[in-house]
Design an enzyme around this catalytic site. Structure first.
Site, PDB file in Angstrom:
ATOM      1  N   LYS A 237       0.674  -1.083  -0.116  1.00  0.00           N
ATOM      2  CA  LYS A 237       0.094  -0.028   0.042  1.00  0.00           C
ATOM      3  C   LYS A 237       0.853   1.185  -0.055  1.00  0.00           C
ATOM      4  CE  LYS A 237       0.848   1.314   4.378  1.00  0.00           C
ATOM      5  NZ  LYS A 237       1.501   2.523   4.808  1.00  0.00           N
TER       6      LYS A 237
ATOM      7  N   PRO B 155       8.623  -4.520   0.127  1.00  0.00           N
ATOM      8  CA  PRO B 155       9.945  -3.935   0.829  1.00  0.00           C
ATOM      9  C   PRO B 155       9.636  -4.377   2.464  1.00  0.00           C
ATOM     10  CG  PRO B 155       9.440  -2.324  -0.656  1.00  0.00           C
ATOM     11  CD  PRO B 155       8.319  -3.121  -0.898  1.00  0.00           C
TER      12      PRO B 155
ATOM     13  N   GLY C  48       7.304   0.767   5.225  1.00  0.00           N
ATOM     14  CA  GLY C  48       6.254   1.694   5.207  1.00  0.00           C
ATOM     15  C   GLY C  48       5.233   1.448   4.039  1.00  0.00           C
TER      16      GLY C  48
ATOM     17  N   ALA D 139       3.450  -1.673   4.324  1.00  0.00           N
ATOM     18  CA  ALA D 139       2.476  -2.606   5.032  1.00  0.00           C
ATOM     19  C   ALA D 139       2.874  -4.175   4.609  1.00  0.00           C
ATOM     20  CB  ALA D 139       1.069  -2.294   4.807  1.00  0.00           C
ATOM     21  N   GLY D 140       4.063  -4.406   4.309  1.00  0.00           N
ATOM     22  CA  GLY D 140       4.614  -5.914   4.055  1.00  0.00           C
ATOM     23  C   GLY D 140       4.167  -6.847   5.027  1.00  0.00           C
ATOM     24  N   GLY D 141       4.484  -6.517   6.232  1.00  0.00           N
ATOM     25  CA  GLY D 141       3.990  -7.355   7.488  1.00  0.00           C
ATOM     26  C   GLY D 141       2.544  -7.589   7.551  1.00  0.00           C
TER      27      GLY D 141
ATOM     28  N   ASP E  79      -3.008  -1.604   9.972  1.00  0.00           N
ATOM     29  CA  ASP E  79      -2.885  -1.969   8.611  1.00  0.00           C
ATOM     30  C   ASP E  79      -3.417  -2.990   7.853  1.00  0.00           C
ATOM     31  OD1 ASP E  79      -1.880   0.865   8.468  1.00  0.00           O
ATOM     32  OD2 ASP E  79       0.030   0.118   7.877  1.00  0.00           O
TER      33      ASP E  79
END
Length: 309
Positions: free
Chosen positions: A10, A95, A99, A101-103, A137
């Site tokens: 995002k 990434p 910043g 929201a990969g996790g 998120d």
């Protein structure tokens, strides 16, 4: 017998941040746009819960039960009385600590994958409730598209988007901790009157019309000064992208990834090439949005793709 779910990154086209609440969180007006960088989360029955990860910067991803994907599996298993004996494999392309929201995406992906694998029958509303428990998120990672997040970002209202927006993302040579950025936001705002966060009508109108120039004029990120305070070199990356012809440049969420809005695909390629040669960032990616949220790509119980939205 495995299930694979694709989940998007995002970008926050608006991130308005209120003062710290008594619980330590901040009220937000957070306008999310899902973009075409994806992780894929695959869950397979196993003897016990375990997490593996491959892809760029995979060594930075925790593989224990603090990983949001593992926490998602545990949360659904507890609600359904299921033993969470699955192998969760994350193929990273979003990434890490950037910043974007990969996790959170991995948490939403694992939740939808486990719900499908176990045939747990959790409704969309229940999945969103679990997502909100996991993190601010995570619900948007399930829904995708474009949405306004209020509260601490978990209360979503989907938004109309009238076209495709083209982005360039520059990844920094190190990460930024989201809690550290919020602490710096609080420090910088100490003693000042911080207004209630409100979504920009101009920005929502620009999204609805699919107007990149109007969107460029309306984007904002209240966390950007805090991110630049902790990582001053990001200012050089932002300047390089603007010089290369980006319509606007901003820090993505809590950073340190920087985002550049381009007029079209050709312009995005030019901005990306300039950023790669600028020496101000580690890697550069292009992506467009909006794109769908968490989507089942492969499942033993259904040969067709399904989405969590």
């Amino acid at each position: 017998m495995s299930v694979t779910v694709r989940v998007p990154a995002k970008v926050n086209v608006q991130l308005a941040v209120g003062a710290a609440r008594p619980d330590g969180f901040h009220d937000l007006a957070n306008v999310f746009l899902a973009v075409g960088l994806h992780d894929e989360v695959t869950v397979t029955p196993a003897d016990e819960l375990r997490v593996t990860c491959a892809g760029p910067d995979a060594e930075q991803v925790p593989l224990d039960r603090t990983n949001l994907a593992a926490r998602a599996a545990l949360a659904l298993a507890e609600r359904r009385g299921i033993e969470p004996a699955v192998h969760i494999h994350i193929a990273k392309d979003i990434p890490v600590a950037g910043g974007m929201a990969g996790g959170s995406a991995d948490g939403a992906g694992a939740l939808l994958a486990c719900n499908t694998l176990w045939q747990a029958g959790a409704s969309r509303a229940e999945l969103l409730a679990i997502c909100a428990e996991l993190g601010s998120d995570v619900p948007f990672s399930l829904v995708g598209g474009a949405a306004l997040g209020t509260g601490r970002g978990e209360k979503l209202r989907t938004l109309d988007v009238g076209g495709t927006f083209h982005w360039v993302f520059a990844m920094a040579d190190r990460g930024l901790s989201t809690p550290a950025v919020f602490r710096e936001f609080d420090r910088l705002g100490e003693g000042t009157d911080i207004p209630e966060p409100v979504a920009s009508e101009e920005l929502l109108d620009a999204l609805a019309k699919g107007d990149p120039d109007a969107l460029a004029a309306a984007v904002s990120n209240d966390l950007q000064p805090a991110a630049l305070s902790l990582f001053p070199d990001l200012a050089e990356t932002l300047a390089a992208g603007r010089t290369a012809g980006a319509l606007t440049a901003l820090v993505s969420g809590s950073g340190p990834t920087t985002a550049f809005l381009a007029r079209d695909t050709e312009s995005a390629v030019k901005v990306a090439e300039a950023l790669r040669s600028s020496g101000t960032c580690r890697t550069v990616r292009t992506a467009s949005g909006p794109v769908p949220g968490a989507t089942v790509l492969a499942a033993p119980h259904d040969e067709t793709a399904r989405t969590g939205a």
